[in-house]
Motif scaffolding. Structure first.
Motif: not given
Length: 547
Positions: A164-173, A244-247, A252-257
């Motif tokens: 129940t915690t919203y934790d945005p941002g790209l980091r290892p899970h 989205r982010v590797l350990p 991770n190679r995810i290109d947003l076109v």
């Protein structure tokens, strides 16, 4: 200038300060019926927050300020980040905080017998603040049953998705207090025909990791922490967990076109992806990807029904509130017989959708009950087809109740109208769901038996419903295996389910109006063509109250 002259005359005040849960008598009755008063009480705080002026303003701002894609940083390195307005994060934080994502899966394991009903009612109510942020919330909820195809991955991800915690941002899970999930299924050439996918997956070691190469045509919420993605492995279409982010902390190679320029809400980012050596962990066996991810699809179909029913209720609330405060031709609009007919008809549609949505949510709370499981199998595509198809016409009629005021963005109705076709398309169009009904009927006889049992519980209570059930059974003999009649059959079966619920549990005036119009022969084809009955009682039941 005199203040009386400056003040707006004969304008309805903004619909704020009401409790979205407790002022919705149809919702309260349905939740009480299936879960008891305690479930309603647990949602009072959410309902109060959803009805505030603050929530309304954040919903408007999140759609006014669109997400922005930054594919590269200042030095030319790919970053593929999407930034959202603070109002988006405000909405997300409260949706996650109220347990509307994957929380019910863990609460059910802890003994909450109504975890999914509780969450469904909360999702229905909170989505009335703004529909777009419901997408990542819904996908996060739906990912858990699919993840259960692999015990290790389920144990790794479920606690974060259920947080129940919203934790945005790209980091290892592993460094996060909460995570969000998405899905990448469709491709340019296939759409719903995911077996036509051409994205490939080749082993990248002997530990279950694969390298994915290809594209995904429509992936919403690209800043989520992980995605369930379909790709062609050696053994066929397979499902993968793509972080989205590797350990090790690398992206991770995810290109947003690009971000899609779409019809409905503008708050949520829907993207087109390119995968080039993107790493994913296999979820389930090779060649079993569709069967693995179908669990996610089933859960998101429930949320499509909830989302459409939520749009209906918000539109109805705005319309009934407006006519109860606006005068024309010498009296309140709500006292005009024809306007009463229109709003009562909208209320009947909304209550029927709400009753069916909560019935399906209650069925999710009984995973080991054979009847409930079979009912979910047939009723989910029926409700997805019917409720989502009914929404655009219903919202358009509600908008018209406000006249020119309803056509102005500040009213909130234009956003609801643009959003209204969405759920009929997402997770399978009308045709896909109607055909899924045929598939269930032909392959799973227990599904038809569950429908007959459910509608049969109201046999003898209303002759119009009895005739409609008989007509549906007759259609079964005509269209089994014949695609051309699938929509007609799905609509008839869904309306019978709604009629059965209203006849058994709804107010007599609502049940009578539903059976006379949706199941009878006198329906004029547009809202506001009800014949007889206590229309004022229906309107009063549907109008929000500030008390």
């Amino acid at each position: 200038m005199d203040s009386d002259i400056r003040a707006s005359a004969n304008q309805a005040p903004p619909l704020v300060g009401h409790n979205v849960v407790t002022s919705d008598r149809a919702l309260v009755d349905a939740v009480t019926r299936h879960g008891g008063a305690e479930v309603v009480e647990s949602l009072v705080g959410l309902g109060a927050a959803a009805g505030t002026a603050e929530a309304r303003e954040h919903g408007m701002l999140a759609n006014r300020h669109h997400p922005e894609l930054t594919p590269y940083d200042r030095w030319g390195n790919r970053v593929d980040e999407v930034s959202f307005h603070p109002s988006w994060h405000w909405l997300m934080e409260r949706a996650i905080g109220h347990g509307l994502a994957a929380t019910p899966w863990t609460r059910a394991e802890e003994g909450d017998a109504h975890a999914h009903l509780r969450r469904a009612a909360g999702f229905f109510a909170w989505s009335q603040t703004e529909p777009g942020h419901g997408c990542p919330v819904s996908m996060t909820y739906a990912a858990v049953p699919a993840l259960r195809a692999d015990d290790a991955l389920a144990k790794e991800w479920t606690p974060l998705l259920a947080s129940t915690t919203y934790d945005p941002g790209l980091r290892p899970h592993a460094e996060k207090r909460g995570a969000l999930a998405g899905m990448g299924m469709t491709e340019k050439q296939g759409g719903s025909d995911v077996r036509a996918n051409v994205t490939t997956a080749t082993p990248a070691g002997d530990d279950g990791w694969y390298a994915l190469r290809g594209h995904k045509w429509f992936t919403s919420a690209p800043m989520n922490d992980m995605f369930l993605v379909l790709a062609q492995a050696e053994g066929g279409v397979t499902c993968f967990v793509v972080p989205r982010v590797l350990p090790d902390g690398t992206r991770n190679r995810i290109d947003l076109v690009r971000l899609k320029d779409k019809l409905g809400n503008r708050s949520n980012a829907s993207s087109e992806l390119e995968l080039d050596g993107t790493l994913g962990q296999r979820l389930g066996d090779e060649g079993r990807g569709v069967r693995t991810i179908i669990e996610m699809v089933a859960a998101t179909r429930l949320d499509c029904v909830l989302g459409s029913a939520s749009l209906m209720r918000r539109a109805l609330a705005e319309a009934s509130w407006h006519v109860s405060h606006r005068s024309a031709f010498g009296s309140l609009l709500a006292d005009k017989p024809l306007m009463q007919n229109v709003v009562a008809d909208l209320a009947v549609e909304s209550e029927a959708a709400t009753a069916l949505a909560m019935r399906l949510a209650a069925a999710v709370d009984a995973p080991h009950d054979a009847h409930e499981a079979a009912l979910r199998r047939i009723a989910l595509p029926l409700a997805k087809f019917w409720v989502c198809k009914r929404t655009p016409a219903m919202v358009a009629e509600a908008l018209e109740c406000l006249g020119g005021n309803g056509y102005v963005e500040e009213s909130g109705l234009p956003l609801l109208f643009r959003e209204s076709p969405l759920n009929s398309i997402w997770e399978g169009s009308g045709n896909v769901n109607a055909l899924d009904v045929l598939r269930a009927l032909s392959r799973e006889p227990e599904a038809l038996a569950a429908w007959i049992t459910e509608v049969g519980a109201a046999r003898g209570e209303d002759p119009r419903l009895d005739r409609a059930i008989d007509d549906a059974l007759a259609l079964l003999g005509e269209v089994t295996g014949l695609e051309v009649g699938a929509r007609r059959l799905a609509g008839q079966m869904a309306a019978c389910l709604q009629g059965s619920l209203l006849v058994r549990f709804g107010p007599p005036e609502v049940a009578d109006a539903f059976c006379a119009s949706r199941l009878g022969t006198s329906y004029g084809g547009t809202f506001g063509a009800l014949t007889g009955g206590d229309l004022r009682a229906i309107v009063d039941r549907a109008t929000p109250s500030l008390s």
